[in-house]
Design a protein around this motif. Structure first.
Motif, PDB file in Angstrom:
ATOM      1  N   ASP B  16     -32.206   6.668  -3.312  1.00  0.00           N
ATOM      2  CA  ASP B  16     -31.653   5.679  -2.389  1.00  0.00           C
ATOM      3  C   ASP B  16     -31.462   6.367  -1.028  1.00  0.00           C
ATOM      4  N   VAL B  17     -32.454   6.182  -0.168  1.00  0.00           N
ATOM      5  CA  VAL B  17     -32.423   6.941   1.087  1.00  0.00           C
ATOM      6  C   VAL B  17     -31.225   6.594   1.960  1.00  0.00           C
ATOM      7  N   ASP B  18     -30.692   5.382   1.796  1.00  0.00           N
ATOM      8  CA  ASP B  18     -29.540   5.016   2.626  1.00  0.00           C
ATOM      9  C   ASP B  18     -28.291   5.806   2.252  1.00  0.00           C
ATOM     10  N   LYS B  19     -28.267   6.318   1.023  1.00  0.00           N
ATOM     11  CA  LYS B  19     -27.087   7.073   0.596  1.00  0.00           C
ATOM     12  C   LYS B  19     -27.202   8.556   0.913  1.00  0.00           C
ATOM     13  N   CYS B  20     -28.360   9.011   1.283  1.00  0.00           N
ATOM     14  CA  CYS B  20     -28.549  10.438   1.534  1.00  0.00           C
ATOM     15  C   CYS B  20     -27.751  10.844   2.772  1.00  0.00           C
ATOM     16  N   ASN B  21     -26.963  11.909   2.643  1.00  0.00           N
ATOM     17  CA  ASN B  21     -26.194  12.395   3.788  1.00  0.00           C
ATOM     18  C   ASN B  21     -26.807  13.661   4.387  1.00  0.00           C
ATOM     19  N   GLY B  22     -27.993  13.993   3.929  1.00  0.00           N
ATOM     20  CA  GLY B  22     -28.746  15.078   4.544  1.00  0.00           C
ATOM     21  C   GLY B  22     -28.297  16.483   4.186  1.00  0.00           C
ATOM     22  N   CYS B  23     -27.515  16.642   3.101  1.00  0.00           N
ATOM     23  CA  CYS B  23     -26.853  17.933   2.870  1.00  0.00           C
ATOM     24  C   CYS B  23     -27.760  19.031   2.320  1.00  0.00           C
ATOM     25  N   ARG B  24     -28.889  18.692   1.785  1.00  0.00           N
ATOM     26  CA  ARG B  24     -29.851  19.660   1.242  1.00  0.00           C
ATOM     27  C   ARG B  24     -29.363  20.371  -0.018  1.00  0.00           C
ATOM     28  N   ALA B  25     -28.296  19.878  -0.639  1.00  0.00           N
ATOM     29  CA  ALA B  25     -27.828  20.497  -1.881  1.00  0.00           C
ATOM     30  C   ALA B  25     -28.924  20.453  -2.938  1.00  0.00           C
ATOM     31  N   CYS B  26     -29.713  19.377  -2.917  1.00  0.00           N
ATOM     32  CA  CYS B  26     -30.791  19.248  -3.892  1.00  0.00           C
ATOM     33  C   CYS B  26     -31.803  20.383  -3.735  1.00  0.00           C
ATOM     34  N   GLU B  27     -32.116  20.731  -2.498  1.00  0.00           N
ATOM     35  CA  GLU B  27     -33.069  21.821  -2.242  1.00  0.00           C
ATOM     36  C   GLU B  27     -32.484  23.158  -2.686  1.00  0.00           C
ATOM     37  N   VAL B  28     -31.207  23.333  -2.379  1.00  0.00           N
ATOM     38  CA  VAL B  28     -30.555  24.597  -2.719  1.00  0.00           C
ATOM     39  C   VAL B  28     -30.594  24.826  -4.222  1.00  0.00           C
ATOM     40  N   ILE B  29     -30.156  23.808  -4.979  1.00  0.00           N
ATOM     41  CA  ILE B  29     -29.996  24.023  -6.418  1.00  0.00           C
ATOM     42  C   ILE B  29     -31.355  24.046  -7.131  1.00  0.00           C
ATOM     43  N   CYS B  30     -32.307  23.273  -6.649  1.00  0.00           N
ATOM     44  CA  CYS B  30     -33.637  23.313  -7.285  1.00  0.00           C
ATOM     45  C   CYS B  30     -34.237  24.701  -7.145  1.00  0.00           C
ATOM     46  N   SER B  31     -34.159  25.253  -5.948  1.00  0.00           N
ATOM     47  CA  SER B  31     -34.760  26.571  -5.760  1.00  0.00           C
ATOM     48  C   SER B  31     -33.980  27.629  -6.542  1.00  0.00           C
ATOM     49  N   ALA B  32     -32.674  27.442  -6.700  1.00  0.00           N
ATOM     50  CA  ALA B  32     -31.887  28.413  -7.474  1.00  0.00           C
ATOM     51  C   ALA B  32     -32.255  28.352  -8.951  1.00  0.00           C
ATOM     52  N   LEU B  33     -32.419  27.128  -9.450  1.00  0.00           N
ATOM     53  CA  LEU B  33     -32.777  26.973 -10.866  1.00  0.00           C
ATOM     54  C   LEU B  33     -34.097  27.668 -11.176  1.00  0.00           C
ATOM     55  N   HIS B  34     -35.049  27.577 -10.259  1.00  0.00           N
ATOM     56  CA  HIS B  34     -36.373  28.130 -10.543  1.00  0.00           C
ATOM     57  C   HIS B  34     -36.503  29.610 -10.206  1.00  0.00           C
ATOM     58  N   ALA B  35     -35.410  30.215  -9.747  1.00  0.00           N
ATOM     59  CA  ALA B  35     -35.453  31.658  -9.500  1.00  0.00           C
ATOM     60  C   ALA B  35     -35.513  32.388 -10.841  1.00  0.00           C
ATOM     61  N   LYS B  36     -36.039  33.590 -10.814  1.00  0.00           N
ATOM     62  CA  LYS B  36     -36.075  34.379 -12.042  1.00  0.00           C
ATOM     63  C   LYS B  36     -35.336  35.672 -11.816  1.00  0.00           C
ATOM     64  N   PRO B  37     -34.290  35.987 -12.588  1.00  0.00           N
ATOM     65  CA  PRO B  37     -33.635  35.114 -13.573  1.00  0.00           C
ATOM     66  C   PRO B  37     -32.996  33.895 -12.893  1.00  0.00           C
ATOM     67  N   LYS B  38     -32.754  32.899 -13.733  1.00  0.00           N
ATOM     68  CA  LYS B  38     -32.208  31.631 -13.255  1.00  0.00           C
ATOM     69  C   LYS B  38     -31.010  31.825 -12.322  1.00  0.00           C
ATOM     70  N   TYR B  39     -31.001  31.154 -11.225  1.00  0.00           N
ATOM     71  CA  TYR B  39     -29.904  31.149 -10.236  1.00  0.00           C
ATOM     72  C   TYR B  39     -29.671  32.498  -9.544  1.00  0.00           C
ATOM     73  N   SER B  40     -30.615  33.433  -9.718  1.00  0.00           N
ATOM     74  CA  SER B  40     -30.388  34.755  -9.121  1.00  0.00           C
ATOM     75  C   SER B  40     -30.690  34.766  -7.624  1.00  0.00           C
TER      76      SER B  40
END
Ligand code: SF4
Ligand code: SF4
Ligand code: SF4
Lengths: 660, 183
Positions: B16-40
């Motif tokens: 829902d693009v109208d609800k997006c507040n532009g915080c980029r938390a999604c980018e932060v956590i996605c890239s952290a999850l895919h780090a090896k080891p996880k979240y490193s």
């Protein structure tokens, strides 16, 4: 391997046009964490008191906090430091938004700018590639216009840009550095940037920021987010709506402005308007906000959306704002919200502080009314009220005519004008304009915070303790029931006992010893945040925040790998706070400077006030001049400060400084 | 590749693009999850969701990384929705030579949202969990579908390398690495 931090600063010398990537000493991280702490250390080492605000040797540091760029929610603060043209002291003005994390991902903890470029320039930082680029074509552009122009010419729509407008270029003493959604506004950091002929810094980063103990760290982040969700559903009862939740005061989301409009002062911080907030006003202002606000916005990696996109023309977003800047222009000019939001757009493009600018303009009109300034000083000024403010803003940012005087802020302008103008610059501490707040009875906690806050801004030292007692004991008991954020149980007892009237009310209660502890706790939390880059909105500012003194040591150590417990964090914080003071003491700060705005309270108590300040100094480990004692400095491993302060005759030997 | 009918669990992320507040938390956590080891580590440049942000147009558009493509589109589209003009590639999910998004910054290898494939299983994708604004919401339903087997991530990665260096070189490199025990 460095965790949370990158381990590098970017040093730029604008006089020589040189750029250097400099590794930092990990021992400094252990000693000061980062952000304000390491900024203060760099200033101590490299900017002696002989250097003044507009000397090329004045540094302009953009220091990210230690946790900026990690997944810790709300960790996005950049602490901008320089010697302030306003206070002439060490400035630390903070900005949130997106710039800091981007710098971290580009591989730097700080950008340290020295010297002065002969021509206007801007910096372009793209990971390891750093360019000093010509900016003559950007001269005169607004801060947001500049950012846009730079993104386009670089072909980098996602570059984060911190820039100055006309005010910074013309060294207006209260010029800000603007960064789209956020700004470093206080103490004239934009003027120093302008003095260096640095129009903007654009950054884009694509490197990793590493975490020492990922599983432990992430669990803490997830817990904080869960807590934020719970807190969103349970605002604190008995507190005005904008302060009942987390984040900055929620003035973009909440329309009820009864508290500000009726309790804060209008014009040049003098006039209170009881009964102002009528149904008609509420409807009109709500309508304005609903029409002009096109979206609520957050800073980097934070869910709080304290900011908003504001549309004042055909664009869907003409600029972004947050917090009390919503009202400062409106109230300064005795106007309405529509005017306030419109002029704030111009002010943001010009890049001025939203506390100082409207007050300085209202101050000028008061001087005109009082006959200290005359019509001859305002040639061509329109007759209508709103028109005058637009006119004054324009003169100030261009430093034209009377604008050149006013551009120095109320304190310095009054000095230049003379003829009794000093009495009109009445709302300052340490030569800086404050919130327009005038109250009746002295509050001992706020008295000490106004006196000793070296950020020279009450919102940067207050926070976790309620501003006033709740009416009934039952309410107070209910409030302290789930209050794990306090350092220890005594803080709860003091609050439960605190009454609105009678023996246990202000100014006598809380008693001085409790007052010292409460002030110290609140200040400490800000110093923790200023070192980690955590936004105050999730930690030191609101009541009952997700991050607090019992949680933060583990968050910091799991991210950075530092061996840090609560005692250790208290020690680092005290060290940073003391080093800030040391920088300022050697710039001439004395006990004389530590007082609230003259007329902040109607009822004053000189004896009690003296006692409070004496006790607080003692509590801090300072002598009665407000200078840290040898013992305090030794305990904080700040022996090098002792040496310097003694040599300069600031820290006097036994007897003189009356160390109790 | 033959198509076949089968029951499939369809996982949908509603944006829902109208609800997006532009915080980029999604980018932060996605890239952290895919780090090896996880979240490193974390690095939005590696995220499999990217938020196109144009604050002065009030435009915020989270887009998920889809499949790798060797060549960019011949024609492009510009959308205007509610007065906001979306750039030519704005809605596209492809990891494509025409842009930076959805590629590893150091190797240029394509990135694709794997809905947080992880051990132990993550039920609700991390980007959704971290989007407190509820701009991203997650739905699971079962559907009967005709489905073509999709190339695996490794295939996409190899294809990308081959597009750049040629199959011969890639095959050579694989043979050599396999002999060294893949170290
Ligand atoms: S709490 Fe508000 S001001 Fe602070 S980081 Fe979050 S959105 Fe920004
Ligand atoms: S986490 Fe949600 S609100 Fe934040 S940028 Fe991503 S989609 Fe938008
Ligand atoms: S679903 Fe998981 S893999 Fe896909 S973008 Fe979100 S966090 Fe990344």
């Amino acid at each position: 391997m460095r965790y949370a931090e990158t381990g590098f600063n970017l040093e730029v010398d604008l006089t020589r046009g040189s750029v250097e990537r400099v590794p930092t000493d990990p021992r400094l991280t252990a000693h000061h964490l980062g952000g304000l702490g390491t900024n203060a250390k760099l200033f101590w080492d490299r900017v002696p008191p002989e250097v003044s605000h507009f000397d090329p040797e004045n540094l302009l540091i953009f220091g990210t906090g230690l946790l900026v760029g990690t997944p810790a929610p709300g960790c996005n603060r950049t602490v901008v430091s320089c010697i302030s043209p306003q206070t002439r002291l060490f400035a630390f003005s903070m900005m949130g938004g997106f710039w800091g994390p981007e710098l971290k991902h580009a591989g730097y903890d700080k950008l340290v700018v020295r010297g002065r470029s002969p021509e206007p320039v801007y910096l372009w930082i793209r990971d390891d590639r750093v360019e000093i680029r010509e900016a003559r074509h950007l001269k005169g552009l607004g801060s947001l216009e500049t950012a846009e122009a730079i993104r386009q010419e670089l072909g980098e729509p996602h570059a984060q840009v911190a820039s100055i407008g006309l005010a910074g270029e013309n060294r207006v003493f209260f010029a800000s550095i603007e960064q789209g959604k956020s700004s470093a506004s206080r103490c004239g950091v934009g003027a120093v940037m302008g003095d260096k002929n640095l129009k903007a810094v654009a950054v884009r980063g694509s490197k990793d920021v590493y975490i020492a103990k990922p599983a432990e760290f992430l669990e803490m982040c997830n817990e904080a987010l869960a807590f934020i969700k719970v807190r969103a559903k349970s605002p604190i009862p008995g507190v005005m709506p904008i302060l009942a939740g987390l984040g900055s005061p929620q003035e973009m989301a909440i329309h009820d402005e009864k508290w500000h409009t009726e309790n804060f002062a209008w014009g040049n911080a003098r006039v209170r308007r009881k009964g102002f907030w009528t149904k008609d006003v509420a409807e009109q202002w709500t309508g304005t906000m609903e029409t002009m606000r096109t979206r609520l916005l957050s800073c980097h990696n934070c869910p709080m959306k304290c900011g908003a996109a504001i549309s004042v023309d055909t664009r869907l977003c003409s600029y972004m704002m947050k917090c009390f800047s919503k009202l400062t222009y409106t109230m300064g000019a005795f106007s309405d919200l529509d005017f306030g939001l419109r002029i704030a757009q111009k002010a943001t493009e010009h890049g001025v502080d939203a506390f100082s600018a409207p007050q300085t303009m209202a101050f000028a009109l008061e001087l005109l009314e009082a006959g200290i300034l005359t019509d001859a000083d305002f040639p061509g000024m329109p007759a209508d009220n709103e028109g005058r403010f637009y006119w004054l803003l324009d003169r100030i940012v261009r430093r034209e005519g009377i604008g050149d005087v006013l551009a120095d802020g109320t304190y310095w302008a009054a000095q230049r004008i003379g003829k009794g103008a000093e009495a009109f610059a009445h709302n300052n501490i340490k030569k800086t304009e404050q919130l327009p707040l005038k109250l009746g009875m002295l509050n001992p906690i706020y008295f000490l915070m106004y006196c000793t806050g070296e950020k020279a801004n009450i919102t940067q030292i207050e926070g976790n303790y309620p501003q006033a007692p709740f009416a009934t004991r039952e309410e107070r008991e209910a409030f302290v029931k789930d209050w794990p954020q306090v350092p220890d149980e005594r803080f709860k007892e003091w609050f439960v006992e605190w009454e609105l009237r009678g023996e246990k009310s202000i100014p006598q209660y809380p008693p001085p010893d409790a007052t010292c502890e409460i002030v110290n706790w609140q200040e400490k939390m800000h110093y923790v945040d200023d070192a980690t880059g955590m936004c105050a909105g999730l930690s030191s500012f609101p009541l009952k925040p997700p991050f607090h003194i019992h949680i933060l040591p583990k968050l910091i150590s799991s991210a950075s790998g530092l061996d840090l417990d609560e005692t250790g964090l208290n020690q680092v914080t005290k060290r940073n706070r003391t080093l800030v003071r040391a920088n300022n003491l050697r710039r001439g700060l004395t006990r004389e400077d530590e007082k609230p705005p003259e007329d902040h309270w109607k009822n004053r108590f000189p004896e009690l006030e003296k006692q409070l300040l004496d006790e607080y100094y003692r509590f801090k480990g300072w002598n009665l001049d407000g200078v840290p004692t040898r013992e305090t400095l030794a305990e904080l491993d700040l022996g090098y400060v002792t040496e310097d302060l003694v040599k300069r005759g600031i820290l006097k030997d036994e007897g003189a400084g009356v160390t109790p | 590749m033959k198509s076949e009918k089968r029951k499939k669990v369809v996982k949908t992320i509603r944006i829902d693009v109208d609800k997006c507040n532009g915080c980029r938390a999604c980018e932060v956590i996605c890239s952290a999850l895919h780090a090896k080891p996880k979240y490193s580590s974390n690095n939005p440049a590696r995220s499999r969701i990217r938020v196109t942000r144009d604050p002065l147009s009030n435009l915020y558009l989270p887009v998920y990384a889809g499949d790798y493509t060797a060549a960019e589109c011949a024609g492009r589209d510009r959308y205007v929705i509610d007065g906001k003009e979306y750039g030519e590639c704005a809605f596209c999910r492809a990891s494509c030579p025409s842009r930076e998004a959805f590629k590893e910054p150091d190797s240029d290898l394509p990135l694709k949202c794997d809905l947080c494939e992880s051990d132990p299983t993550i039920e609700v994708p991390m980007c959704v969990q971290w989007c407190l604004a509820e701009a991203l919401t997650f739905e699971v339903r079962e559907e009967e579908v005709e489905e073509e087997p999709k190339p695996e991530d490794v295939d996409a990665g190899l294809t990308a390398l081959a597009d750049r260096h040629g199959w011969d070189k890639v095959a050579d490199a694989l043979r050599r690495l396999a002999k060294d025990g893949g170290s």
